[in-house]
Design a protein around this motif. Structure first.
Motif, PDB file in Angstrom:
ATOM      1  N   ARG A 128      11.455 -50.962-100.943  1.00 57.83           N
ATOM      2  CA  ARG A 128      11.919 -52.059-101.807  1.00 57.83           C
ATOM      3  C   ARG A 128      11.289 -53.357-101.324  1.00 57.83           C
ATOM      4  O   ARG A 128      11.444 -53.734-100.159  1.00 57.83           O
ATOM      5  N   MET A 129      10.554 -54.004-102.194  1.00 63.05           N
ATOM      6  CA  MET A 129       9.918 -55.275-101.852  1.00 63.05           C
ATOM      7  C   MET A 129      10.874 -56.426-102.166  1.00 63.05           C
ATOM      8  O   MET A 129      11.529 -56.421-103.202  1.00 63.05           O
ATOM      9  N   TYR A 130      10.961 -57.386-101.240  1.00 64.83           N
ATOM     10  CA  TYR A 130      11.769 -58.568-101.508  1.00 64.83           C
ATOM     11  C   TYR A 130      10.899 -59.814-101.406  1.00 64.83           C
ATOM     12  O   TYR A 130       9.968 -59.891-100.600  1.00 64.83           O
ATOM     13  N   VAL A 131      11.183 -60.757-102.260  1.00 61.39           N
ATOM     14  CA  VAL A 131      10.475 -62.039-102.266  1.00 61.39           C
ATOM     15  C   VAL A 131      11.532 -63.142-102.256  1.00 61.39           C
ATOM     16  O   VAL A 131      12.253 -63.336-103.233  1.00 61.39           O
ATOM     17  N   LYS A 132      11.621 -63.826-101.149  1.00 62.21           N
ATOM     18  CA  LYS A 132      12.577 -64.919-101.002  1.00 62.21           C
ATOM     19  C   LYS A 132      11.837 -66.236-101.180  1.00 62.21           C
ATOM     20  O   LYS A 132      11.002 -66.601-100.358  1.00 62.21           O
ATOM     21  N   THR A 133      12.119 -66.925-102.271  1.00 67.78           N
ATOM     22  CA  THR A 133      11.479 -68.204-102.551  1.00 67.78           C
ATOM     23  C   THR A 133      12.237 -69.308-101.829  1.00 67.78           C
ATOM     24  O   THR A 133      13.423 -69.536-102.092  1.00 67.78           O
ATOM     25  N   LEU A 134      11.572 -69.968-100.921  1.00 68.03           N
ATOM     26  CA  LEU A 134      12.204 -70.987-100.088  1.00 68.03           C
ATOM     27  C   LEU A 134      12.318 -72.302-100.847  1.00 68.03           C
ATOM     28  O   LEU A 134      11.545 -72.569-101.772  1.00 68.03           O
ATOM     29  N   PRO A 135      13.264 -73.161-100.469  1.00 71.52           N
ATOM     30  CA  PRO A 135      13.382 -74.474-101.105  1.00 71.52           C
ATOM     31  C   PRO A 135      12.104 -75.285-100.892  1.00 71.52           C
ATOM     32  O   PRO A 135      11.411 -75.115 -99.893  1.00 71.52           O
ATOM     33  N   PRO A 136      11.757 -76.170-101.818  1.00 73.48           N
ATOM     34  CA  PRO A 136      10.541 -76.983-101.653  1.00 73.48           C
ATOM     35  C   PRO A 136      10.649 -77.900-100.440  1.00 73.48           C
ATOM     36  O   PRO A 136      11.744 -78.224 -99.974  1.00 73.48           O
ATOM     37  N   TRP A 137       9.494 -78.307 -99.953  1.00 73.71           N
ATOM     38  CA  TRP A 137       9.442 -79.166 -98.775  1.00 73.71           C
ATOM     39  C   TRP A 137      10.222 -80.459 -98.984  1.00 73.71           C
ATOM     40  O   TRP A 137      10.819 -81.003 -98.059  1.00 73.71           O
ATOM     41  N   SER A 138      10.250 -80.934-100.224  1.00 75.41           N
ATOM     42  CA  SER A 138      10.961 -82.180-100.519  1.00 75.41           C
ATOM     43  C   SER A 138      12.469 -82.044-100.311  1.00 75.41           C
ATOM     44  O   SER A 138      13.170 -83.039-100.161  1.00 75.41           O
ATOM     45  N   ASN A 141      15.618 -81.455 -96.044  1.00 73.71           N
ATOM     46  CA  ASN A 141      16.781 -82.066 -95.393  1.00 73.71           C
ATOM     47  C   ASN A 141      18.047 -81.944 -96.231  1.00 73.71           C
ATOM     48  O   ASN A 141      19.091 -82.503 -95.851  1.00 73.71           O
ATOM     49  N   ASN A 142      17.956 -81.215 -97.314  1.00 70.29           N
ATOM     50  CA  ASN A 142      19.108 -81.035 -98.186  1.00 70.29           C
ATOM     51  C   ASN A 142      19.839 -79.758 -97.792  1.00 70.29           C
ATOM     52  O   ASN A 142      19.342 -78.653 -98.002  1.00 70.29           O
ATOM     53  N   SER A 143      21.008 -79.882 -97.212  1.00 69.22           N
ATOM     54  CA  SER A 143      21.753 -78.717 -96.740  1.00 69.22           C
ATOM     55  C   SER A 143      22.242 -77.836 -97.886  1.00 69.22           C
ATOM     56  O   SER A 143      22.590 -76.672 -97.675  1.00 69.22           O
ATOM     57  N   LYS A 144      22.265 -78.377 -99.107  1.00 72.42           N
ATOM     58  CA  LYS A 144      22.734 -77.615-100.261  1.00 72.42           C
ATOM     59  C   LYS A 144      21.602 -76.889-100.992  1.00 72.42           C
ATOM     60  O   LYS A 144      21.860 -76.136-101.934  1.00 72.42           O
ATOM     61  N   ALA A 145      20.372 -77.126-100.575  1.00 72.63           N
ATOM     62  CA  ALA A 145      19.244 -76.460-101.222  1.00 72.63           C
ATOM     63  C   ALA A 145      19.306 -74.964-100.941  1.00 72.63           C
ATOM     64  O   ALA A 145      19.516 -74.546 -99.803  1.00 72.63           O
ATOM     65  N   LYS A 146      19.120 -74.160-101.969  1.00 72.02           N
ATOM     66  CA  LYS A 146      19.258 -72.718-101.827  1.00 72.02           C
ATOM     67  C   LYS A 146      17.940 -72.002-102.137  1.00 72.02           C
ATOM     68  O   LYS A 146      17.103 -72.505-102.881  1.00 72.02           O
ATOM     69  N   SER A 147      17.805 -70.830-101.552  1.00 71.06           N
ATOM     70  CA  SER A 147      16.659 -69.974-101.817  1.00 71.06           C
ATOM     71  C   SER A 147      17.020 -68.986-102.913  1.00 71.06           C
ATOM     72  O   SER A 147      18.198 -68.704-103.152  1.00 71.06           O
ATOM     73  N   SER A 148      16.004 -68.451-103.563  1.00 70.77           N
ATOM     74  CA  SER A 148      16.222 -67.399-104.556  1.00 70.77           C
ATOM     75  C   SER A 148      15.602 -66.106-104.040  1.00 70.77           C
ATOM     76  O   SER A 148      14.607 -66.127-103.317  1.00 70.77           O
ATOM     77  N   LEU A 149      16.205 -64.991-104.404  1.00 69.77           N
ATOM     78  CA  LEU A 149      15.759 -63.698-103.903  1.00 69.77           C
ATOM     79  C   LEU A 149      15.478 -62.760-105.068  1.00 69.77           C
ATOM     80  O   LEU A 149      16.329 -62.543-105.931  1.00 69.77           O
ATOM     81  N   ASP A 150      14.269 -62.216-105.099  1.00 70.86           N
ATOM     82  CA  ASP A 150      13.879 -61.233-106.107  1.00 70.86           C
ATOM     83  C   ASP A 150      13.592 -59.904-105.410  1.00 70.86           C
ATOM     84  O   ASP A 150      12.973 -59.869-104.336  1.00 70.86           O
ATOM     85  N   LEU A 151      14.036 -58.803-106.023  1.00 68.71           N
ATOM     86  CA  LEU A 151      13.834 -57.471-105.469  1.00 68.71           C
ATOM     87  C   LEU A 151      13.034 -56.619-106.438  1.00 68.71           C
ATOM     88  O   LEU A 151      13.190 -56.735-107.657  1.00 68.71           O
ATOM     89  N   TYR A 152      12.179 -55.768-105.883  1.00 74.56           N
ATOM     90  CA  TYR A 152      11.375 -54.867-106.705  1.00 74.56           C
ATOM     91  C   TYR A 152      11.334 -53.508-106.024  1.00 74.56           C
ATOM     92  O   TYR A 152      10.814 -53.376-104.915  1.00 74.56           O
ATOM     93  N   ASP A 153      11.917 -52.496-106.677  1.00 71.70           N
ATOM     94  CA  ASP A 153      11.966 -51.153-106.108  1.00 71.70           C
ATOM     95  C   ASP A 153      10.715 -50.369-106.471  1.00 71.70           C
ATOM     96  O   ASP A 153      10.377 -50.233-107.650  1.00 71.70           O
TER      97      ASP A 153
END
Length: 213
Positions: free
Chosen positions: A178-188, A191-203
């Motif tokens: 299972r491949m996972y791709v975690k998209t990290l918050p942008p560099w901008s 310093n934002n503690s509420k910024a979240k990552s998104s996770l996509d899965l591909y079986d």
């Protein structure tokens, strides 16, 4: 003289692999990928305008002889830790995974733009009254072979890391990565503690162990 010729051939193959999609590139896919993958694969993901901003990897589960299925095993994590623990002479084994993932996502620039344009058009059509959109642009024979090679490579590598996961002590009869791709918050937003990552899965499809050995 022989060394210079071999070096010249290496750079020619590496440069040719980055050329636009063409009939010659499709015909020579097996030769090119057989030589370059996984240790000499070329890509420009570390550089502008689109530097790496995703955390990618694979996990895998196995099917045992008694029919049971194991939990997912983290294939990429231990490799990353091993690399981070040896900064001066890091292992190149993680490239076996990163190369396979890149092959699954890679496409010719022109085809990629056309598919993105078609996807955007289909999204607009779905909002219309008829809801009808054009078909997606299918994979080329070159892309199909590249994806098949990547699926087999990732599954085989996962199998080598899961030799003792079955309760009876025997090796797995099949494996699914299972491949996972975690998209990290942008560099901008660093310093934002509420910024979240998104996770996509591909079986990936199940692969029999005997076909991978």
């Amino acid at each position: 003289m022989a060394g210079a010729a071999l070096l010249g051939a290496h750079f020619f193959i590496a440069a040719f692999s980055q050329a636009p999609l063409s009939p010659a590139k499709i015909q020579l896919h097996a030769v090119i990928s057989g030589y370059l993958d996984p240790y000499f694969t070329q890509n420009w993901s570390l550089f502008a305008p689109e530097p790496v901003k995703n955390d990618e990897g694979i996990v895998a589960r196995a099917k045992c002889a008694d029919g049971s299925v194991t939990d997912y095993y983290d294939v990429t994590g231990p490799l990353i830790k091993e690399t981070q623990d040896d900064r001066f002479f890091p292992s190149r084994v993680p490239r076996l995974v990163s190369t396979g993932i890149r092959q699954l996502n890679d496409s010719d620039d022109l085809l990629l733009r056309l598919r993105q344009k078609q996807e955007s058009k289909n999204t607009e059509d779905s909002k219309a009254k008829d809801g009808k959109g054009k078909r997606d642009i299918p994979l080329t024979p070159f892309e199909e072979r590249q994806h098949e090679d990547a699926e087999r490579s990732l599954s085989r590598f996962a199998l080598t890391k899961m030799g003792n996961v079955c309760p009876d002590g025997t090796g797995p009869t099949a494996v699914q990565a299972r491949m996972y791709v975690k998209t990290l918050p942008p560099w901008s937003q660093r310093n934002n503690s509420k910024a979240k990552s998104s996770l996509d899965l591909y079986d990936l499809p199940w692969k029999k162990a005997v076909e991978l050995q």
